[in-house]
Design a protein around this motif. Structure first.
Motif, PDB file in Angstrom:
ATOM      1  N   VAL A  19      -5.059  79.532   8.342  1.00  0.00           N
ATOM      2  CA  VAL A  19      -5.376  80.290   9.557  1.00  0.00           C
ATOM      3  C   VAL A  19      -4.389  81.440   9.700  1.00  0.00           C
ATOM      4  CG1 VAL A  19      -5.505  80.183  12.077  1.00  0.00           C
ATOM      5  CG2 VAL A  19      -6.455  78.319  10.701  1.00  0.00           C
ATOM      6  N   GLN A  20      -3.126  81.164   9.477  1.00  0.00           N
ATOM      7  CA  GLN A  20      -2.098  82.201   9.600  1.00  0.00           C
ATOM      8  C   GLN A  20      -2.325  83.322   8.592  1.00  0.00           C
ATOM      9  OE1 GLN A  20       0.174  82.067  12.161  1.00  0.00           O
ATOM     10  NE2 GLN A  20       0.392  84.181  11.547  1.00  0.00           N
ATOM     11  N   GLU A  21      -2.677  82.958   7.361  1.00  0.00           N
ATOM     12  CA  GLU A  21      -2.964  83.966   6.334  1.00  0.00           C
ATOM     13  C   GLU A  21      -4.148  84.832   6.752  1.00  0.00           C
ATOM     14  OE1 GLU A  21      -4.710  83.957   1.792  1.00  0.00           O
ATOM     15  OE2 GLU A  21      -3.448  82.280   2.411  1.00  0.00           O
ATOM     16  N   PHE A  22      -5.187  84.211   7.312  1.00  0.00           N
ATOM     17  CA  PHE A  22      -6.360  84.948   7.779  1.00  0.00           C
ATOM     18  C   PHE A  22      -5.993  85.895   8.920  1.00  0.00           C
ATOM     19  CE2 PHE A  22      -9.796  85.171  10.951  1.00  0.00           C
ATOM     20  CZ  PHE A  22     -10.708  85.917  10.233  1.00  0.00           C
ATOM     21  N   ILE A  42     -20.355  83.704  12.623  1.00  0.00           N
ATOM     22  CA  ILE A  42     -19.628  82.867  11.677  1.00  0.00           C
ATOM     23  C   ILE A  42     -18.745  83.780  10.836  1.00  0.00           C
ATOM     24  CG2 ILE A  42     -19.834  81.208   9.759  1.00  0.00           C
ATOM     25  CD1 ILE A  42     -21.000  80.174  12.411  1.00  0.00           C
ATOM     26  N   ILE A  43     -17.514  83.322  10.620  1.00  0.00           N
ATOM     27  CA  ILE A  43     -16.555  84.049   9.788  1.00  0.00           C
ATOM     28  C   ILE A  43     -16.030  83.089   8.729  1.00  0.00           C
ATOM     29  CG2 ILE A  43     -14.281  85.160   9.740  1.00  0.00           C
ATOM     30  CD1 ILE A  43     -14.809  86.198  12.540  1.00  0.00           C
ATOM     31  N   MET A  44     -15.846  83.596   7.529  1.00  0.00           N
ATOM     32  CA  MET A  44     -15.215  82.816   6.469  1.00  0.00           C
ATOM     33  C   MET A  44     -13.817  83.395   6.263  1.00  0.00           C
ATOM     34  SD  MET A  44     -16.681  81.865   2.686  1.00  0.00           S
ATOM     35  CE  MET A  44     -16.654  83.536   2.092  1.00  0.00           C
ATOM     36  N   THR A  45     -12.790  82.573   6.413  1.00  0.00           N
ATOM     37  CA  THR A  45     -11.422  83.095   6.395  1.00  0.00           C
ATOM     38  C   THR A  45     -11.021  83.695   5.050  1.00  0.00           C
ATOM     39  OG1 THR A  45     -10.519  80.907   5.865  1.00  0.00           O
ATOM     40  CG2 THR A  45     -10.611  81.529   8.195  1.00  0.00           C
ATOM     41  N   LYS A  46     -11.577  83.190   3.971  1.00  0.00           N
ATOM     42  CA  LYS A  46     -11.240  83.736   2.653  1.00  0.00           C
ATOM     43  C   LYS A  46     -11.941  85.068   2.424  1.00  0.00           C
ATOM     44  CE  LYS A  46     -10.937  82.162  -2.115  1.00  0.00           C
ATOM     45  NZ  LYS A  46     -11.256  81.030  -3.000  1.00  0.00           N
ATOM     46  N   GLY A  47     -13.111  85.200   3.005  1.00  0.00           N
ATOM     47  CA  GLY A  47     -13.882  86.425   2.808  1.00  0.00           C
ATOM     48  C   GLY A  47     -14.581  86.432   1.461  1.00  0.00           C
ATOM     49  N   PHE A  48     -15.469  87.383   1.294  1.00  0.00           N
ATOM     50  CA  PHE A  48     -16.196  87.561   0.041  1.00  0.00           C
ATOM     51  C   PHE A  48     -15.871  88.948  -0.477  1.00  0.00           C
ATOM     52  CE2 PHE A  48     -19.831  89.118  -2.374  1.00  0.00           C
ATOM     53  CZ  PHE A  48     -19.947  88.118  -3.320  1.00  0.00           C
ATOM     54  N   LYS A  49     -15.255  89.007  -1.637  1.00  0.00           N
ATOM     55  CA  LYS A  49     -14.885  90.296  -2.237  1.00  0.00           C
ATOM     56  C   LYS A  49     -16.162  90.967  -2.736  1.00  0.00           C
ATOM     57  CE  LYS A  49     -11.143  92.508  -4.198  1.00  0.00           C
ATOM     58  NZ  LYS A  49     -10.483  93.301  -3.237  1.00  0.00           N
ATOM     59  N   TYR A  50     -16.649  91.913  -1.942  1.00  0.00           N
ATOM     60  CA  TYR A  50     -17.933  92.558  -2.227  1.00  0.00           C
ATOM     61  C   TYR A  50     -17.809  93.592  -3.343  1.00  0.00           C
ATOM     62  CZ  TYR A  50     -22.063  95.441  -1.603  1.00  0.00           C
ATOM     63  OH  TYR A  50     -23.201  96.161  -1.824  1.00  0.00           O
ATOM     64  N   ASN A  51     -16.813  94.409  -3.252  1.00  0.00           N
ATOM     65  CA  ASN A  51     -16.530  95.365  -4.317  1.00  0.00           C
ATOM     66  C   ASN A  51     -15.024  95.531  -4.389  1.00  0.00           C
ATOM     67  OD1 ASN A  51     -15.865  97.206  -2.245  1.00  0.00           O
ATOM     68  ND2 ASN A  51     -17.945  97.996  -2.187  1.00  0.00           N
ATOM     69  N   TYR A  85     -16.084  89.353   5.740  1.00  0.00           N
ATOM     70  CA  TYR A  85     -15.684  88.111   6.380  1.00  0.00           C
ATOM     71  C   TYR A  85     -16.768  87.564   7.310  1.00  0.00           C
ATOM     72  CZ  TYR A  85     -11.005  89.292   4.780  1.00  0.00           C
ATOM     73  OH  TYR A  85      -9.928  89.600   3.993  1.00  0.00           O
ATOM     74  N   ARG A  86     -17.444  88.430   8.007  1.00  0.00           N
ATOM     75  CA  ARG A  86     -18.402  88.027   9.046  1.00  0.00           C
ATOM     76  C   ARG A  86     -19.810  87.904   8.482  1.00  0.00           C
ATOM     77  NH1 ARG A  86     -16.277  89.300  14.337  1.00  0.00           N
ATOM     78  NH2 ARG A  86     -14.263  90.302  14.128  1.00  0.00           N
ATOM     79  N   LEU A  87     -20.549  86.935   9.023  1.00  0.00           N
ATOM     80  CA  LEU A  87     -21.947  86.764   8.635  1.00  0.00           C
ATOM     81  C   LEU A  87     -22.738  88.031   8.925  1.00  0.00           C
ATOM     82  CD1 LEU A  87     -24.352  85.096   7.658  1.00  0.00           C
ATOM     83  CD2 LEU A  87     -24.494  84.092   9.943  1.00  0.00           C
ATOM     84  N   SER A  88     -22.461  88.681  10.038  1.00  0.00           N
ATOM     85  CA  SER A  88     -23.190  89.906  10.379  1.00  0.00           C
ATOM     86  C   SER A  88     -22.975  90.993   9.328  1.00  0.00           C
ATOM     87  CB  SER A  88     -22.789  90.411  11.766  1.00  0.00           C
ATOM     88  OG  SER A  88     -21.392  90.613  11.844  1.00  0.00           O
TER      89      SER A  88
END
Length: 164
Positions: free
Chosen positions: A83-86, A132-141, A147-150
């Motif tokens: 959580v702190q890293e995020f 919804i948020i994913m703390t790791k995120g998805f590296k898109y490019n 991070y966010r579903l939206s």
């Protein structure tokens, strides 16, 4: 005779260059499709979390039970290293800390989900908007992490529209 050998060598070099270009294009295309498939998987998982959490809350409301949210408020989970890293990435403003809850694996199970958090990551949920948020995120490019579903929905819609 010499001119025939020279012509054969030139043709071989051209053929090798053409094959190299085709292979490079194939590798690029496969990587692009793999990235899109991975993005769709992340989106699907996040949509499942959103749907199950919303369903869980709707059932509690229908049964007239107290409004107890799954997870732990971010403000109460500040000692967790993930959580702190995020939070250090400044994806959320400090005002939003009270709105988001950290969903650990046991919370996901309680909601009826068969999926778990990704390695070194948590799902976060805002019960007001069901974001919804994913703390790791998805590296898109190379420059952008989602991070966010939206955000992920936006990108996947753009990809789908460009493929049409």
């Amino acid at each position: 005779m010499k001119s025939n050998k020279a012509m054969g060598t030139i043709q071989t070099i051209i053929l090798v260059v053409i094959i190299g270009i085709i292979v490079a294009m194939g590798v690029y295309f496969i990587r692009m499709k793999y990235g899109e498939a991975k993005l769709q998987t992340v989106k699907t998982d996040m949509l499942q979390v959103q749907w199950k959490v919303k369903d869980y809350m709707d059932k509690r409301t229908a049964e007239k039970k107290d409004k107890v949210y799954l997870g732990t408020k971010i403000a109460e989970a500040m000692d967790d290293p993930l959580v702190q890293e995020f939070l250090n990435k400044n994806v959320l403003s400090e005002e939003e800390y009270e709105k988001y809850y950290v969903l650990k694996d046991q919370d996901l199970q309680e909601a009826g989900l068969e999926i778990t958090n990704y390695e070194d990551s948590y799902y976060l949920v805002n019960y007001d908007e069901y974001e919804i948020i994913m703390t790791k995120g998805f590296k898109y490019n190379k420059t952008e992490t989602l991070y966010r579903l939206s955000q992920i929905k936006e990108v996947t819609e753009t990809i789908e529209n460009t493929e049409k």
